[in-house]
Every structure is written in structure tokens, then in C-alpha cells.
Design a protein around this motif. Structure first.
Motif, short mmCIF file in Angstrom:
data_model
loop_
_atom_site.label_atom_id
_atom_site.label_comp_id
_atom_site.label_asym_id
_atom_site.label_seq_id
_atom_site.Cartn_x
_atom_site.Cartn_y
_atom_site.Cartn_z
N GLY A 219 -5.12 3.85 -10.61
CA GLY A 219 -3.96 3.00 -10.41
C GLY A 219 -3.67 2.01 -11.52
N ASP A 220 -4.33 2.13 -12.67
CA ASP A 220 -4.10 1.19 -13.76
C ASP A 220 -2.63 1.19 -14.18
N GLY A 221 -2.02 0.01 -14.12
CA GLY A 221 -0.63 -0.12 -14.51
C GLY A 221 0.36 0.16 -13.41
N PHE A 222 -0.13 0.51 -12.23
CA PHE A 222 0.75 0.82 -11.09
C PHE A 222 0.58 -0.24 -10.02
N ASP A 223 1.69 -0.77 -9.52
CA ASP A 223 1.66 -1.78 -8.47
C ASP A 223 2.09 -1.18 -7.15
N GLY A 224 1.23 -1.26 -6.13
CA GLY A 224 1.59 -0.78 -4.81
C GLY A 224 1.07 0.61 -4.52
N GLU A 225 1.82 1.33 -3.67
CA GLU A 225 1.42 2.65 -3.21
C GLU A 225 2.53 3.65 -3.50
N CYS A 226 2.22 4.92 -3.37
CA CYS A 226 3.21 5.97 -3.64
C CYS A 226 3.71 6.58 -2.34
N PHE A 227 5.02 6.54 -2.16
CA PHE A 227 5.63 7.13 -0.97
C PHE A 227 5.56 8.66 -1.07
N VAL A 228 5.17 9.30 0.04
CA VAL A 228 5.16 10.76 0.11
C VAL A 228 5.94 11.19 1.35
N PHE A 229 6.54 12.36 1.27
CA PHE A 229 7.45 12.80 2.33
C PHE A 229 6.74 13.60 3.41
N ASP A 230 5.76 12.97 4.06
CA ASP A 230 5.09 13.61 5.19
C ASP A 230 4.53 12.52 6.09
N GLY A 231 3.73 12.90 7.07
CA GLY A 231 3.24 11.96 8.05
C GLY A 231 2.33 10.88 7.50
N ARG A 232 1.81 11.06 6.30
CA ARG A 232 0.96 10.02 5.70
C ARG A 232 1.81 8.82 5.25
N ARG A 233 3.03 9.06 4.92
CA ARG A 233 4.01 8.07 4.46
C ARG A 233 3.72 7.54 3.06
N THR A 234 2.54 6.95 2.84
CA THR A 234 2.18 6.47 1.51
C THR A 234 0.72 6.81 1.22
N VAL A 235 0.39 6.92 -0.08
CA VAL A 235 -1.00 7.10 -0.49
C VAL A 235 -1.32 6.07 -1.57
N ASP A 236 -2.60 5.70 -1.65
CA ASP A 236 -3.01 4.74 -2.65
C ASP A 236 -3.44 5.45 -3.92
N ALA A 237 -3.94 4.69 -4.88
CA ALA A 237 -4.33 5.28 -6.17
C ALA A 237 -5.50 6.25 -6.06
N GLY A 238 -6.24 6.18 -4.94
CA GLY A 238 -7.30 7.14 -4.68
C GLY A 238 -6.81 8.35 -3.92
N LEU A 239 -5.48 8.46 -3.75
CA LEU A 239 -4.81 9.54 -3.01
C LEU A 239 -5.21 9.56 -1.55
N GLN A 240 -5.53 8.38 -1.01
CA GLN A 240 -5.88 8.26 0.40
C GLN A 240 -4.68 7.73 1.18
N PRO A 241 -4.43 8.26 2.40
CA PRO A 241 -3.29 7.79 3.20
C PRO A 241 -3.40 6.32 3.52
N THR A 242 -2.26 5.63 3.45
CA THR A 242 -2.22 4.21 3.77
C THR A 242 -1.13 3.89 4.78
N GLY A 243 -0.28 4.87 5.08
CA GLY A 243 0.87 4.63 5.97
C GLY A 243 0.48 4.68 7.44
#
Length: 243
Positions: A219-243
Motif C-alpha cells: 500500500g505504499d503511496g496509496f490512501d484508503g482501500e480499493c473498491f471491488v465490484f462484488d460482495g467484499r465491497r473493498t479490499v485493503d493493501a493486503g488484498l483482504q476484504p474490509t467491506g
């Protein structure tokens, strides 16, 4: 324990028979117990699948036996629950809608920047030739609101079809700089970089998008989480669901 493998993948490759291929791929996916979405168009394939690891990978391996999809690469992440409710395979006009038929990545991609190189550029704000680097988020505004690269441009577009007009309106701000377009997994920024280059902007695309960056750099240089278009909703820099 996370036991559901999630993959995303796309490939711009000519498909002469997307309508007839649709039921074939759906039958294969259902037989393997997979859920998710596969989009097919004459310009290529875009897929999001989840299921048991051996079945997901087996489906992809079988897909690659078709020479049109031999170079398909996937991005993997894990979840404890199945993030999709059903298995859908759709025939579309475009695998990512832009409404610019002349933009055809299968005929030639824009230059790409790998995540490790981008991380190095972010440290100095310059590329390897000393030119100013500008990051451009090509996603929709609601996605950007969940997280984006520090200092990235955000044109507040509501849908991807608005991107070409936004690029034309902001052209003068970008000329003379090295612009790196990015999106979730790479598909939108691939078309976006071509549009920018048609407008005379030195644009590159982030290889693998945000998910690829997370996978190789974190996640270096990235602020927040990444929105994904499924039931997880968002993932963190470790690609773990956060939604």
C-alpha cells in the motif's frame, strides 16, 4: 480461514463468436461450482470468478487452451465467504464500455509501468528521464472516494463513457508530463491511456491496476482501500476484504 479464491482477469483479444461462446463458458463454470461474472465481446473477455482454488484455476487453465486466451493473466485474492450470488456470462458490445469504437487495445497497447517502477517514481515525483509524473485515477468518483493514490488526479467522472471528454478538457494540464493512468485491475486504464495518447499526452498505464500494485508493492503511496465490484465491497493493501 480464507478458503475461497477470487480472481479477476481481462484480455483484449478478437473474439468472432462471443454469443456462441457464452453458453459454453457458463456450462464449464457451473460444472466447477464457480460464481461470478464473465463478460464477452468482440474486443475481448473480462471475468471475475470465485470458488474452490482448484476449480477456479482449472477453469482458467482450460480457457487458456484456446489460443485467443493463451496470454490471459489473473489477479488472485482470498475470502472466507463466496462474494458472488450466481454465475453470469454476458455478451456485451464492449467488455468495458467507453463508446469509442476506434479505441482498440487488441491492435496495440499503450506503454505500461510495472508496480515496482511506479513505486520508485513516486519517491521522487519523476520518471527515469526526470520528467514530472502525474497519476490519473480513471475510475468513477464513488470508487475513488474509498481510496486512491496520494496526489492522484480525480476528475469526478460518474461513468467511464465520460472519460474521453474529461481528458480533452484537461489536456493542457497534462502535456509535457508523464501521465500514469490507473484503475482497479487494469482494464479501464488500458483504454484510457490510448485516449490520452491520441490527445498528444505521454500516457502510460499501471500494469495490473491497483490490485496488481497491492500484490507486488503493498500500500505504499496509496490512501484508503480499493473498491471491488462484488460482495467484499473493498479490499485493503493486503488484498483482504474490509467491506
Amino acid at each position: 480461514m480464507a478458503s475461497v479464491l477470487n480472481i479477476s482477469a481481462y484480455l483484449f483479444t478478437p473474439i468472432a463468436d462471443p454469443a456462441s461462446l457464452r453458453p459454453v463458458l457458463r456450462e464449464r463454470a457451473v460444472a466447477r461450482g464457480l460464481r461470478g461474472t464473465i463478460l464477452l465481446a468482440e474486443e475481448g473477455i473480462n471475468l471475475f470468478l470465485a470458488g474452490a482454488a482448484e476449480e477456479v484455476r482449472g477453469f482458467v487453465d482450460e480457457l487458456r487452451t484456446d489460443e485467443r486466451f493463451a496470454s490471459l493473466t489473473t489477479k488472485e485474492s482470498w475470502s472466507t465467504d463466496q462474494p458472488f450470488g450466481k454465475m453470469l456470462v454476458k455478451h456485451k458490445r464492449e467488455i468495458i464500455r467507453m463508446d469509442r469504437p476506434a479505441i482498440r487495445p487488441a491492435a496495440g497497447r499503450a506503454p505500461a509501468v510495472d508496480p515496482v517502477t511506479l513505486r520508485r517514481w513516486l519517491d521522487t515525483g519523476r520518471d527515469d528521464d526526470g520528467r514530472e509524473v502525474v497519476l490519473l485515477d480513471t475510475r468513477n468518483a464513488f470508487e475513488v472516494d474509498h481510496g486512491t493514490f496520494s496526489g492522484a488526479l480525480d476528475w469526478r467522472i460518474q461513468k467511464f463513457t465520460e472519460f474521453p471528454d474529461a481528458a480533452a478538457a484537461h489536456r493542457d494540464e497534462l502535456v509535457g508530463k508523464t501521465v500514469v493512468s490507473f484503475c482497479t485491475g487494469g482494464i479501464r486504464c488500458e483504454k484510457a491511456a490510448l485516449v490520452l495518447r491520441e490527445d498528444g499526452i505521454d500516457a502510460r498505464q499501471l500494469e495490473g491496476g491497483i490490485l496488481g500494485y497491492f500484490e507486488h508493492v503493498g500500500g505504499d503511496g496509496f490512501d484508503g482501500e480499493c473498491f471491488v465490484f462484488d460482495g467484499r465491497r473493498t479490499v485493503d493493501a493486503g488484498l483482504q476484504p474490509t467491506g
